[in-house]
Design a protein around this motif. Structure first.
Motif, PDB file in Angstrom:
ATOM      1  N   GLN A 271     -22.709  47.172 -19.800  1.00  0.00           N
ATOM      2  CA  GLN A 271     -22.629  47.112 -18.336  1.00  0.00           C
ATOM      3  C   GLN A 271     -21.545  48.037 -17.791  1.00  0.00           C
ATOM      4  N   ALA A 272     -20.553  48.346 -18.596  1.00  0.00           N
ATOM      5  CA  ALA A 272     -19.461  49.209 -18.152  1.00  0.00           C
ATOM      6  C   ALA A 272     -19.823  50.696 -18.246  1.00  0.00           C
ATOM      7  N   LEU A 273     -20.918  51.019 -18.933  1.00  0.00           N
ATOM      8  CA  LEU A 273     -21.333  52.403 -19.084  1.00  0.00           C
ATOM      9  C   LEU A 273     -21.990  52.915 -17.807  1.00  0.00           C
ATOM     10  N   PRO A 274     -22.007  54.232 -17.643  1.00  0.00           N
ATOM     11  CA  PRO A 274     -22.758  54.807 -16.509  1.00  0.00           C
ATOM     12  C   PRO A 274     -24.247  54.461 -16.641  1.00  0.00           C
ATOM     13  N   LYS A 275     -24.937  54.423 -15.519  1.00  0.00           N
ATOM     14  CA  LYS A 275     -26.360  54.040 -15.512  1.00  0.00           C
ATOM     15  C   LYS A 275     -27.195  54.913 -16.439  1.00  0.00           C
ATOM     16  N   SER A 276     -26.882  56.207 -16.520  1.00  0.00           N
ATOM     17  CA  SER A 276     -27.662  57.100 -17.380  1.00  0.00           C
ATOM     18  C   SER A 276     -27.535  56.695 -18.852  1.00  0.00           C
ATOM     19  N   LYS A 277     -26.342  56.290 -19.264  1.00  0.00           N
ATOM     20  CA  LYS A 277     -26.136  55.834 -20.646  1.00  0.00           C
ATOM     21  C   LYS A 277     -26.830  54.486 -20.863  1.00  0.00           C
ATOM     22  N   GLN A 278     -26.810  53.620 -19.844  1.00  0.00           N
ATOM     23  CA  GLN A 278     -27.491  52.329 -19.957  1.00  0.00           C
ATOM     24  C   GLN A 278     -28.987  52.536 -20.175  1.00  0.00           C
ATOM     25  N   ARG A 279     -29.572  53.497 -19.444  1.00  0.00           N
ATOM     26  CA  ARG A 279     -31.004  53.784 -19.598  1.00  0.00           C
ATOM     27  C   ARG A 279     -31.296  54.293 -21.002  1.00  0.00           C
ATOM     28  N   LEU A 280     -30.435  55.152 -21.533  1.00  0.00           N
ATOM     29  CA  LEU A 280     -30.617  55.676 -22.884  1.00  0.00           C
ATOM     30  C   LEU A 280     -30.589  54.545 -23.911  1.00  0.00           C
ATOM     31  N   VAL A 281     -29.612  53.677 -23.815  1.00  0.00           N
ATOM     32  CA  VAL A 281     -29.511  52.546 -24.736  1.00  0.00           C
ATOM     33  C   VAL A 281     -30.744  51.654 -24.612  1.00  0.00           C
ATOM     34  N   SER A 282     -31.205  51.435 -23.394  1.00  0.00           N
ATOM     35  CA  SER A 282     -32.384  50.608 -23.159  1.00  0.00           C
ATOM     36  C   SER A 282     -33.627  51.224 -23.805  1.00  0.00           C
ATOM     37  N   GLU A 283     -33.779  52.536 -23.678  1.00  0.00           N
ATOM     38  CA  GLU A 283     -34.927  53.215 -24.281  1.00  0.00           C
ATOM     39  C   GLU A 283     -34.893  53.113 -25.804  1.00  0.00           C
ATOM     40  N   VAL A 284     -33.717  53.287 -26.392  1.00  0.00           N
ATOM     41  CA  VAL A 284     -33.584  53.172 -27.853  1.00  0.00           C
ATOM     42  C   VAL A 284     -33.904  51.749 -28.292  1.00  0.00           C
TER      43      VAL A 284
ATOM     44  N   LEU B 264     -36.918  50.515 -30.805  1.00  0.00           N
ATOM     45  CA  LEU B 264     -36.662  49.741 -32.030  1.00  0.00           C
ATOM     46  C   LEU B 264     -37.420  48.412 -32.032  1.00  0.00           C
ATOM     47  N   LEU B 265     -37.440  47.751 -30.889  1.00  0.00           N
ATOM     48  CA  LEU B 265     -38.153  46.480 -30.795  1.00  0.00           C
ATOM     49  C   LEU B 265     -39.665  46.681 -30.947  1.00  0.00           C
ATOM     50  N   ALA B 266     -40.187  47.774 -30.403  1.00  0.00           N
ATOM     51  CA  ALA B 266     -41.622  48.059 -30.534  1.00  0.00           C
ATOM     52  C   ALA B 266     -41.963  48.304 -31.994  1.00  0.00           C
ATOM     53  N   GLN B 267     -41.111  49.040 -32.711  1.00  0.00           N
ATOM     54  CA  GLN B 267     -41.353  49.308 -34.125  1.00  0.00           C
ATOM     55  C   GLN B 267     -41.277  48.018 -34.933  1.00  0.00           C
ATOM     56  N   ALA B 268     -40.362  47.151 -34.593  1.00  0.00           N
ATOM     57  CA  ALA B 268     -40.202  45.892 -35.325  1.00  0.00           C
ATOM     58  C   ALA B 268     -41.395  44.960 -35.087  1.00  0.00           C
TER      59      ALA B 268
END
Length: 54
Positions: free
Chosen positions: A31-44, A48-52
């Protein structure tokens, strides 16, 4: 009546007190990261969840 985003996202802790679980600590750091970094983490995480789920 107004509630902050944090208070509505996590119900009050009950039972034992102690350090927050690792996942909760990571979410707080996220939550402390910039929104662009939050989106990147969310995409990753989504990837990973889709692969699992296969």
């Amino acid at each position: 009546m107004s509630a902050s985003k944090d208070s509505s996202a996590y119900p009050p802790a009950r039972g034992k007190r102690g350090p927050a679980p690792k996942l909760q600590q990571q979410l707080e750091r996220l939550q402390a990261l910039p929104k662009s970094k939050q989106r990147l983490v969310s995409e990753v995480l989504d990837s990973l969840l889709a692969q699992a789920g296969r």
